[in-house]
Enzyme design. Structure first.
Site, PDB file in Angstrom:
ATOM      1  N   ASN A   1       0.941  -1.283  -0.063  1.00 18.53           N
ATOM      2  CA  ASN A   1       0.122  -0.150   0.074  1.00 18.53           C
ATOM      3  C   ASN A   1       0.744   1.298  -0.035  1.00 18.53           C
ATOM      4  O   ASN A   1       0.445   2.293  -0.422  1.00 18.53           O
ATOM      5  CB  ASN A   1      -0.974   0.179   1.277  1.00 18.53           C
ATOM      6  CG  ASN A   1      -1.849  -1.208   1.192  1.00 18.53           C
ATOM      7  OD1 ASN A   1      -2.234  -1.677   0.007  1.00 18.53           O
ATOM      8  ND2 ASN A   1      -2.266  -1.400   2.275  1.00 18.53           N
TER       9      ASN A   1
ATOM     10  N   LYS B   1      -2.201   3.297   3.496  1.00 18.30           N
ATOM     11  CA  LYS B   1      -2.985   3.749   2.114  1.00 18.30           C
ATOM     12  C   LYS B   1      -2.772   5.220   1.953  1.00 18.30           C
ATOM     13  O   LYS B   1      -2.428   5.695   0.672  1.00 18.30           O
ATOM     14  CB  LYS B   1      -4.471   3.610   2.189  1.00 18.30           C
ATOM     15  CG  LYS B   1      -4.786   2.116   1.818  1.00 18.30           C
ATOM     16  CD  LYS B   1      -4.517   1.664   0.445  1.00 18.30           C
ATOM     17  CE  LYS B   1      -5.340   2.166  -0.599  1.00 18.30           C
ATOM     18  NZ  LYS B   1      -4.805   1.341  -2.004  1.00 18.30           N
TER      19      LYS B   1
ATOM     20  N   TYR C   1      -4.047   0.008   7.888  1.00 23.04           N
ATOM     21  CA  TYR C   1      -4.374  -0.002   6.499  1.00 23.04           C
ATOM     22  C   TYR C   1      -4.597   1.693   6.061  1.00 23.04           C
ATOM     23  O   TYR C   1      -4.094   1.917   5.369  1.00 23.04           O
ATOM     24  CB  TYR C   1      -5.661  -0.736   6.390  1.00 23.04           C
ATOM     25  CG  TYR C   1      -6.219  -0.718   4.928  1.00 23.04           C
ATOM     26  CD1 TYR C   1      -5.686  -1.281   3.917  1.00 23.04           C
ATOM     27  CD2 TYR C   1      -7.454   0.276   4.735  1.00 23.04           C
ATOM     28  CE1 TYR C   1      -6.132  -1.125   2.759  1.00 23.04           C
ATOM     29  CE2 TYR C   1      -7.864   0.194   3.501  1.00 23.04           C
ATOM     30  CZ  TYR C   1      -7.222  -0.264   2.449  1.00 23.04           C
ATOM     31  OH  TYR C   1      -7.781  -0.212   1.249  1.00 23.04           O
TER      32      TYR C   1
END
Length: 344
Positions: free
Chosen positions: A114, A168, A164
């Protein structure tokens, strides 16, 4: 569920932006390269560009059998070097980064997929003599908890609270830095929760659909209950095919160096969405939520995005409602069971 659709007072979507790069774009016939093409969103992006008349190449470790008309280039993107990516980009007019990691991976694997991959991709685009348009797919989790009752605009300062979301955001920042410092022609689409046909079993709705598929063939005494964590949140869910349409629109957009929200622009209680999915399936599954510990709902349980910039710059808005998205999710997960009637 109604919400206050209030953009930030500093929103500049309707005013000229110094980062904009006006460049003519043909409506079709482009060479489109999709990274992560075998994934959930990537597959639908490939189908949308193919339907638009573009020549689509997909990059993934393995090629799925259900994508006609896509030229496949096998490559482990996480392990790929910048030089590998430069070679893949040759001849592309549009590059879509739909690759990433969210479920069932370590923190290191998530960071590599990511954060590090988008940074290498931005570098590779900068090294390509004929620079393509880059569309990077970000996530609503980059924002972190949104203010209750307010649709989050792109100008809100991101404050992710999960690994996450942080990884990102790092990927998004690498792409935007490439636009600012190296003149990349790129847009970031910050996408909300996604549903529709092919929803992965790692997600809540995909996991429930898989449970329903098993329960449909369960003991005649009744299917086992569905045990879930507390479903107190209200979230913005958008159909994956609407997401793919936004990506195609972004390929035509003359603007560059911007984040654009992609969602439905409205919240839905997650429990109501789960109940509707079960009701449409016709499978009599009982939902058992874990104890809520007497907790009171906080602002972290509510989130939606402002779509003014997507409408203004992409000419895009979602067209599929939740029922059609859930029905098509069930049709793919339970192909031999017909969803219940619309009024049920």
């Amino acid at each position: 569920m109604s919400h206050t659709d209030t953009p930030s007072p500093t929103d500049t979507a309707s005013r000229p932006d110094p980062r904009r790069t006006v460049r003519p774009r043909t409506a079709a016939g482009r060479s489109v390269l999709v990274l992560g093409a075998s994934g959930y969103v990537g597959r639908h992006v490939c189908r949308a560009f193919t339907a638009a008349g573009d020549r689509v190449s997909g990059i993934a470790r393995s090629a799925p059998a259900d994508l006609a008309g896509v030229h496949w280039r096998p490559l482990d993107l996480v392990a790929a070097t910048t030089e590998d990516l430069v070679r893949c980009l040759a001849g592309a007019d549009v590059v879509v980064n739909a690759a990433g990691a969210v479920w069932g991976v370590t923190d290191e694997q998530m960071h590599r997929a990511n954060a590090e991959l988008p940074a290498r991709l931005a570098e590779a685009v900068a090294r390509t003599p004929r620079r393509p348009r880059l569309i990077h797919l970000g996530s609503v989790h980059e924002y972190g908890p949104g203010p209750y009752g307010i649709a989050v605009a792109e100008t809100f300062a991101p404050a992710p609270v999960t690994g996450y979301g942080r990884t990102k955001l790092a990927g998004t920042e690498a792409v935007l830095a490439g636009c600012r410092d190296r003149g990349l022609d790129a847009l970031v689409l910050r996408i909300t929760n996604v549903s529709g046909p092919g929803t992965p079993t790692g997600s809540l709705l995909g996991m429930i659909a898989a449970h329903l598929a098993r329960a449909a063939d369960a003991d005649p005494d009744g299917p086992p209950p569905l045990r879930l964590t507390p479903l107190t949140a209200e979230r913005d869910f958008v159909d994956v095919r609407d997401v793919a349409a936004a990506v195609v629109a972004a390929a035509r957009c003359p603007d560059s160096g911007l984040v654009i929200n992609v969602g439905r622009g409205e919240t839905v209680p997650v429990r109501a969405l789960v109940d509707r999915l079960i009701g449409l399936s016709g499978v009599p599954v009982e939902v058992v939520e874990a104890d809520r510990d007497g907790g009171r709902r906080g602002t972290a349980d509510w989130q939606t995005v402002d779509l003014a910039r997507a409408r203004a710059l992409l000419g895009w808005q979602p067209v599929r409602d939740h029922d059609s998205s859930l029905r098509d999710l069930l049709a793919a997960a339970l192909p031999h069971r017909r969803p219940a009637a619309a009024g049920r």
